[in-house]
Write an enzyme that holds these catalytic residues in place. Structure first.
Site, PDB file in Angstrom:
ATOM      1  N   PHE A   1     -78.490   7.948 -56.687  1.00 51.88           N
ATOM      2  CA  PHE A   1     -78.544   6.692 -56.175  1.00 51.88           C
ATOM      3  C   PHE A   1     -77.538   5.943 -57.100  1.00 51.88           C
ATOM      4  O   PHE A   1     -77.098   5.121 -56.373  1.00 51.88           O
ATOM      5  CB  PHE A   1     -80.104   6.457 -56.454  1.00 51.88           C
ATOM      6  CG  PHE A   1     -80.327   4.959 -56.238  1.00 51.88           C
ATOM      7  CD1 PHE A   1     -80.205   4.206 -54.931  1.00 51.88           C
ATOM      8  CD2 PHE A   1     -80.321   3.793 -57.264  1.00 51.88           C
ATOM      9  CE1 PHE A   1     -80.482   3.031 -54.730  1.00 51.88           C
ATOM     10  CE2 PHE A   1     -80.516   2.386 -57.048  1.00 51.88           C
ATOM     11  CZ  PHE A   1     -80.517   2.032 -55.916  1.00 51.88           C
TER      12      PHE A   1
ATOM     13  N   ARG B   1     -61.398  -5.727 -52.507  1.00 45.67           N
ATOM     14  CA  ARG B   1     -61.363  -4.722 -51.232  1.00 45.67           C
ATOM     15  C   ARG B   1     -61.542  -5.932 -49.917  1.00 45.67           C
ATOM     16  O   ARG B   1     -60.582  -5.924 -49.042  1.00 45.67           O
ATOM     17  CB  ARG B   1     -62.465  -3.939 -51.020  1.00 45.67           C
ATOM     18  CG  ARG B   1     -62.218  -3.100 -49.869  1.00 45.67           C
ATOM     19  CD  ARG B   1     -63.346  -2.205 -49.319  1.00 45.67           C
ATOM     20  NE  ARG B   1     -64.617  -3.132 -49.091  1.00 45.67           N
ATOM     21  CZ  ARG B   1     -65.356  -2.739 -48.779  1.00 45.67           C
ATOM     22  NH1 ARG B   1     -66.010  -1.348 -49.322  1.00 45.67           N
ATOM     23  NH2 ARG B   1     -66.867  -3.585 -48.695  1.00 45.67           N
TER      24      ARG B   1
ATOM     25  N   ARG C   1     -64.064 -17.937 -47.165  1.00 44.49           N
ATOM     26  CA  ARG C   1     -64.681 -17.666 -48.611  1.00 44.49           C
ATOM     27  C   ARG C   1     -64.001 -17.143 -49.580  1.00 44.49           C
ATOM     28  O   ARG C   1     -62.925 -16.117 -49.010  1.00 44.49           O
ATOM     29  CB  ARG C   1     -65.963 -16.866 -48.209  1.00 44.49           C
ATOM     30  CG  ARG C   1     -67.012 -17.756 -47.421  1.00 44.49           C
ATOM     31  CD  ARG C   1     -67.999 -16.836 -46.450  1.00 44.49           C
ATOM     32  NE  ARG C   1     -68.336 -15.382 -47.102  1.00 44.49           N
ATOM     33  CZ  ARG C   1     -69.379 -15.026 -47.741  1.00 44.49           C
ATOM     34  NH1 ARG C   1     -70.311 -16.142 -47.719  1.00 44.49           N
ATOM     35  NH2 ARG C   1     -69.640 -13.862 -48.100  1.00 44.49           N
TER      36      ARG C   1
ATOM     37  N   TYR D   1     -70.583 -15.370 -61.273  1.00 47.88           N
ATOM     38  CA  TYR D   1     -71.077 -15.163 -59.720  1.00 47.88           C
ATOM     39  C   TYR D   1     -71.336 -13.615 -59.633  1.00 47.88           C
ATOM     40  O   TYR D   1     -72.353 -13.280 -58.838  1.00 47.88           O
ATOM     41  CB  TYR D   1     -69.731 -15.394 -58.793  1.00 47.88           C
ATOM     42  CG  TYR D   1     -70.280 -15.226 -57.335  1.00 47.88           C
ATOM     43  CD1 TYR D   1     -71.352 -16.236 -56.761  1.00 47.88           C
ATOM     44  CD2 TYR D   1     -69.747 -13.992 -56.620  1.00 47.88           C
ATOM     45  CE1 TYR D   1     -71.612 -15.608 -55.553  1.00 47.88           C
ATOM     46  CE2 TYR D   1     -69.885 -13.883 -55.441  1.00 47.88           C
ATOM     47  CZ  TYR D   1     -71.043 -14.723 -54.968  1.00 47.88           C
ATOM     48  OH  TYR D   1     -71.336 -14.384 -53.447  1.00 47.88           O
TER      49      TYR D   1
HETATM   50  C1  PS7 Z   1     -81.491  -3.327 -54.134  1.00 46.49           C
HETATM   51  C2  PS7 Z   1     -80.220  -1.043 -53.803  1.00 46.49           C
HETATM   52  C3  PS7 Z   1     -77.681   0.850 -60.147  1.00 46.49           C
HETATM   53  C4  PS7 Z   1     -77.992  -0.114 -62.336  1.00 46.49           C
HETATM   54  C5  PS7 Z   1     -78.074  -6.697 -50.348  1.00 46.49           C
HETATM   55  C6  PS7 Z   1     -76.503  -1.653 -56.113  1.00 46.49           C
HETATM   56  C7  PS7 Z   1     -74.358  -8.387 -50.899  1.00 46.49           C
HETATM   57  C8  PS7 Z   1     -71.982  -4.734 -53.826  1.00 46.49           C
HETATM   58  O1  PS7 Z   1     -71.867  -8.296 -48.344  1.00 46.49           O
HETATM   59  O2  PS7 Z   1     -73.383  -4.626 -48.196  1.00 46.49           O
HETATM   60  O3  PS7 Z   1     -71.066  -6.543 -46.752  1.00 46.49           O
HETATM   61  O4  PS7 Z   1     -69.444  -7.361 -48.527  1.00 46.49           O
HETATM   62  O5  PS7 Z   1     -71.110  -3.800 -49.017  1.00 46.49           O
HETATM   63  C9  PS7 Z   1     -79.299  -3.197 -53.341  1.00 46.49           C
HETATM   64  C10 PS7 Z   1     -76.665  -1.098 -60.597  1.00 46.49           C
HETATM   65  C11 PS7 Z   1     -77.708  -7.460 -52.903  1.00 46.49           C
HETATM   66  C12 PS7 Z   1     -75.341  -3.890 -56.706  1.00 46.49           C
HETATM   67  C13 PS7 Z   1     -74.480  -7.452 -53.339  1.00 46.49           C
HETATM   68  C14 PS7 Z   1     -79.207  -4.867 -53.291  1.00 46.49           C
HETATM   69  C15 PS7 Z   1     -76.065  -1.248 -59.079  1.00 46.49           C
HETATM   70  C16 PS7 Z   1     -77.363  -9.010 -52.271  1.00 46.49           C
HETATM   71  C17 PS7 Z   1     -75.021  -3.860 -55.499  1.00 46.49           C
HETATM   72  C18 PS7 Z   1     -77.854  -5.070 -52.592  1.00 46.49           C
HETATM   73  C19 PS7 Z   1     -76.458  -2.729 -58.584  1.00 46.49           C
HETATM   74  C20 PS7 Z   1     -75.828  -9.533 -52.907  1.00 46.49           C
HETATM   75  C21 PS7 Z   1     -73.970  -4.512 -51.372  1.00 46.49           C
HETATM   76  C22 PS7 Z   1     -73.996  -5.160 -55.283  1.00 46.49           C
HETATM   77  O6  PS7 Z   1     -72.577  -4.574 -50.889  1.00 46.49           O
HETATM   78  O7  PS7 Z   1     -71.522  -6.155 -49.415  1.00 46.49           O
HETATM   79  C23 PS7 Z   1     -80.217  -2.613 -53.846  1.00 46.49           C
HETATM   80  C24 PS7 Z   1     -77.309  -0.021 -60.914  1.00 46.49           C
HETATM   81  C25 PS7 Z   1     -77.970  -6.504 -51.953  1.00 46.49           C
HETATM   82  C26 PS7 Z   1     -76.158  -2.620 -57.255  1.00 46.49           C
HETATM   83  C27 PS7 Z   1     -74.596  -8.556 -52.254  1.00 46.49           C
HETATM   84  C28 PS7 Z   1     -73.709  -6.338 -53.024  1.00 46.49           C
HETATM   85  C29 PS7 Z   1     -74.184  -5.243 -52.491  1.00 46.49           C
HETATM   86  C30 PS7 Z   1     -73.463  -5.281 -53.916  1.00 46.49           C
HETATM   87  P1  PS7 Z   1     -71.014  -7.227 -48.170  1.00 46.49           P
HETATM   88  P2  PS7 Z   1     -72.302  -4.643 -49.465  1.00 46.49           P
HETATM   89 MN    MN Z   2     -68.096  -8.321 -49.226  1.00 45.67          MN
HETATM   90 MN    MN Z   3     -73.020 -12.887 -49.736  1.00 42.98          MN
HETATM   91 MN    MN Z   4     -72.909 -10.104 -47.842  1.00 46.09          MN
END
Ligand code: PS7
Ligand code: MN
Ligand code: MN
Ligand code: MN
Ligand code: MN
Ligand code: MN
Length: 347
Positions: free
Chosen positions: A263, A193, A203, A146
């Protein structure tokens, strides 16, 4: 591929950056600092995935309605005018998906290399989300799967974008396992968290095979009389998340571009800081445990001025703080200390 509407392109791009600022809790700042060759692609990648997550997260829509929307979403990226109505649990998310044609327009103006990566990752994430909307997370391999779908794939796509930009080496084009673990470290921290927020929305992302060793019902942990098993379970999952830290440090040590380092490193350091704040802390089950604004500012400043050196120092600091909190009678204590000592040694 259809051409983007050039006339409206400038306005749409500004709109996208405005939405980025409104919808991202922490990424807007680091994305804005990136080099021009990378910035738009990563801004759009973020908004596309935030749009997809808006559909996944909307608990008011029936599954039979949601699944076809989810699985056709990535095709929308190549359809000028594509937008989605009826989704979003807050105004910014609603705004994003209802005006998604603006994101599509800027997407279509990106280089083909970027479009292919973003489209491929979006398609794979959507398929994974629909798989897990129809089943729960039971085993540890399922937890990793997941997290791979919703965050590991983001890491894999970002690495391919870094390589395609020419700012980072060939290694990143094929470092799928390391990139995946960068994402898993963030996602597992987020899931740990968000125990209370997620369970109150019905969920559950904590893997059943783990929590079932500590309680019959995951909701029990909300009740203070289950404090001891709750903390043991929490510490068990934190220990699992820590298993990704060494690979994450290795991944970051290969980066060259200072803005790409910021970043990547700021979210990773925030993650280990969050794990430290959550470790053995019963407040995870009664409220939100977050890093304070002031501490976040100190972390961002340190990484911006000292890059990887500060990253290693902060990983050391948080690992060291956590190690001093490990209760001798915690069932995971030995494993936890092993992970923390190997992080401290490397730093
Ligand atoms: C393309 C920057 C840097 C190699 C929207 C960044 C939600 C933790 O839902 O918003 O409020 O609990 O706090 C980001 C690896 C993904 C993973 C995933 C796309 C790092 C859709 C971030 C972000 C890879 C699914 C945001 C994964 O958390 O969550 C870009 C390298 C999105 C990264 C989701 C979560 C991100 C997340 P919520 P948050
Ligand atoms: Mn979350
Ligand atoms: Mn989600
Ligand atoms: Mn979300
Ligand atoms: Mn190449
Ligand atoms: Mn949330």
């Amino acid at each position: 591929k259809p051409k983007s509407q050039l006339k409206e392109n400038l306005g749409n791009k500004e709109w996208c950056y405005e939405l980025l600022n409104k919808t991202s809790r922490s990424f807007a700042f680091v994305i804005n600092e990136l080099e021009p060759s990378l910035k738009d692609a990563i801004c759009i990648f973020y908004l596309v995935l935030r749009g997809l997550d808006t559909i996944e997260d909307d608990t008011t829509v029936e599954l039979n309605t949601k699944l076809p929307v989810l699985t056709s979403f990535s095709e929308g990226l190549y359809q000028p005018g594509y937008k989605v109505f009826g989704y979003g649990m807050n105004n910014d998310e609603k705004n994003l998906v209802q005006n998604f044609d603006k994101v599509v327009d800027v997407f279509l103006g990106l280089g083909d290399g970027y479009c292919t990566i973003i489209h491929d990752i979006t398609r794979r994430m959507a398929n994974g989300m629909s798989e897990f909307l129809q089943k729960s997370v039971v085993t540890l391999p399922e937890w990793d799967l997941y997290c791979h779908y919703v965050a590991g794939l983001v890491g894999i796509g970002l690495s391919k974008i870094f390589h395609a930009s020419g700012l980072e080496s060939e290694w990143f084009a094929t470092a799928d396992d390391e990139s995946n673990q960068m994402g898993l470290f963030l996602q597992k921290t987020n899931i740990i968290r968000d125990y209370l927020e997620d369970i109150n929305e019905n969920r559950i992302f904590w893997p059943r095979d783990v929590w079932a060793r500590y309680t019959l019902h995951l909701e029990n942990f909300k009740d203070i009389k289950y404090q001891i098993p709750a903390l043991h379970c929490l510490n068990d999952l934190i220990t699992n998340a820590l298993s990704h830290a060494l690979i994450a440090l290795d991944y970051m040590s290969r980066l060259k571009n200072p803005q790409v380092i910021n970043f990547c490193a700021i979210p990773q350091v925030m993650a280990i800081g969050t794990l430290n704040a959550c470790y053995n802390n019963y407040n995870v089950f009664t409220g939100v445990v977050k890093i304070r604004k002031g501490q976040r500012a100190l972390i961002v400043n340190a990484i911006q001025s000292k890059g990887l050196t500060a990253t290693y120092e902060l990983f050391f600091k948080f690992a060291n703080e956590m190690r001093h909190k490990v209760p001798t009678n915690d069932p995971s204590a030995k494993k936890t200390i092993q992970h923390l000592e190997s992080i401290e040694k490397l730093c």
